[in-house]
Write a protein that holds these residues in place. Structure first.
Motif, mmCIF file in Angstrom:
data_model
loop_
_atom_site.group_PDB
_atom_site.id
_atom_site.type_symbol
_atom_site.label_atom_id
_atom_site.label_comp_id
_atom_site.label_asym_id
_atom_site.label_seq_id
_atom_site.Cartn_x
_atom_site.Cartn_y
_atom_site.Cartn_z
ATOM 1 N N PHE A 151 0.730 -1.446 0.173
ATOM 2 C CA PHE A 151 -0.076 -0.410 0.042
ATOM 3 C C PHE A 151 1.114 1.295 -0.089
ATOM 4 N N ILE A 152 -0.033 2.321 -0.452
ATOM 5 C CA ILE A 152 0.476 3.695 0.010
ATOM 6 C C ILE A 152 -0.113 4.251 0.845
ATOM 7 N N TYR A 153 1.336 4.383 2.172
ATOM 8 C CA TYR A 153 0.647 5.599 3.252
ATOM 9 C C TYR A 153 1.766 6.781 3.398
ATOM 10 N N LYS A 154 1.346 7.458 3.962
ATOM 11 C CA LYS A 154 2.183 8.879 3.831
ATOM 12 C C LYS A 154 3.390 8.953 3.085
ATOM 13 N N GLY A 155 2.677 8.612 1.709
ATOM 14 C CA GLY A 155 3.731 8.851 0.430
ATOM 15 C C GLY A 155 4.760 8.372 0.015
ATOM 16 N N ARG A 156 4.454 7.038 1.422
ATOM 17 C CA ARG A 156 5.623 6.107 1.066
ATOM 18 C C ARG A 156 5.070 4.646 0.753
ATOM 19 N N ARG A 157 5.802 4.177 0.033
ATOM 20 C CA ARG A 157 5.472 2.689 0.418
ATOM 21 C C ARG A 157 5.223 1.312 1.196
ATOM 22 N N VAL A 158 4.510 0.988 1.708
ATOM 23 C CA VAL A 158 4.824 0.088 3.383
ATOM 24 C C VAL A 158 3.828 -1.926 2.925
ATOM 25 N N SER A 159 4.052 -2.279 3.689
ATOM 26 C CA SER A 159 3.521 -3.712 3.736
ATOM 27 C C SER A 159 2.752 -3.657 4.849
ATOM 28 N N VAL A 160 1.694 -4.784 5.167
ATOM 29 C CA VAL A 160 1.649 -4.527 6.031
ATOM 30 C C VAL A 160 1.947 -6.002 6.961
ATOM 31 N N ASP A 161 1.758 -5.949 7.565
ATOM 32 C CA ASP A 161 2.800 -7.149 9.182
ATOM 33 C C ASP A 161 1.565 -7.819 9.843
ATOM 34 N N TYR A 162 0.467 -6.992 9.758
ATOM 35 C CA TYR A 162 -0.701 -8.231 10.640
ATOM 36 C C TYR A 162 -1.702 -7.072 10.499
ATOM 37 N N VAL A 163 -3.036 -7.671 11.051
ATOM 38 C CA VAL A 163 -4.125 -6.980 11.393
ATOM 39 C C VAL A 163 -4.251 -6.958 12.910
ATOM 40 N N ILE A 164 -5.062 -6.001 13.296
ATOM 41 C CA ILE A 164 -5.146 -6.589 14.875
ATOM 42 C C ILE A 164 -6.579 -5.340 14.847
ATOM 43 N N ILE A 165 -7.752 -6.626 15.947
ATOM 44 C CA ILE A 165 -9.384 -6.478 15.309
ATOM 45 C C ILE A 165 -9.371 -5.170 17.160
ATOM 46 N N ARG A 166 -9.727 -4.819 17.372
ATOM 47 C CA ARG A 166 -10.161 -4.261 18.305
ATOM 48 C C ARG A 166 -11.696 -3.392 18.349
ATOM 49 N N ARG A 167 -11.629 -3.283 19.906
ATOM 50 C CA ARG A 167 -13.235 -2.723 20.080
ATOM 51 C C ARG A 167 -13.745 -1.322 19.046
ATOM 52 N N THR A 168 -12.458 -0.978 19.192
ATOM 53 C CA THR A 168 -12.497 0.747 18.241
ATOM 54 C C THR A 168 -12.467 1.373 17.000
ATOM 55 N N GLY A 169 -12.841 -0.476 15.754
ATOM 56 C CA GLY A 169 -12.508 -1.190 14.800
ATOM 57 C C GLY A 169 -11.433 -1.770 14.568
ATOM 58 N N LEU A 170 -11.282 -1.865 13.265
ATOM 59 C CA LEU A 170 -9.649 -2.669 12.359
ATOM 60 C C LEU A 170 -8.515 -1.783 12.579
ATOM 61 N N TRP A 171 -7.032 -2.260 13.081
ATOM 62 C CA TRP A 171 -6.310 -1.055 12.328
ATOM 63 C C TRP A 171 -4.954 -2.539 11.682
ATOM 64 N N VAL A 172 -3.900 -1.509 10.989
ATOM 65 C CA VAL A 172 -2.937 -2.466 10.138
ATOM 66 C C VAL A 172 -1.826 -2.119 11.332
ATOM 67 N N ARG A 173 -1.500 -3.046 11.628
ATOM 68 C CA ARG A 173 0.257 -3.205 11.662
ATOM 69 C C ARG A 173 1.191 -2.876 10.279
ATOM 70 N N LEU A 174 1.947 -1.626 10.299
ATOM 71 C CA LEU A 174 2.832 -1.862 9.059
ATOM 72 C C LEU A 174 4.641 -2.436 9.163
#
Length: 60
Positions: A10-33
């Motif tokens: 993905f592109i995040y803040k103008g740089r190319r990143v990749s997903v490490d893992y996904v976190i599911i919390r009460r506040t919603g879905l979060w992605v660890r880079l």
């Protein structure tokens, strides 16, 4: 549908990143880079689209 699986690019803040893992919390879905301690919301990530030539080849 966008898949936030490990290694997805993905592109995040103008740089190319990749997903490490996904976190599911009460506040919603979060992605660890990968390669950082940074965690972000999926809507902050821009999918890297495939080349237009790749799309046209699959439609013949």
């Amino acid at each position: 549908m966008i898949l936030y699986k490990p290694g997805a690019q993905f592109i995040y803040k103008g740089r190319r990143v990749s997903v490490d893992y996904v976190i599911i919390r009460r506040t919603g879905l979060w992605v660890r880079l990968a390669g950082s301690e940074e965690v972000c919301r999926p809507e902050d990530l821009t999918p890297i689209s495939p080349h237009a030539s790749d799309l046209s080849e699959g439609r013949h």
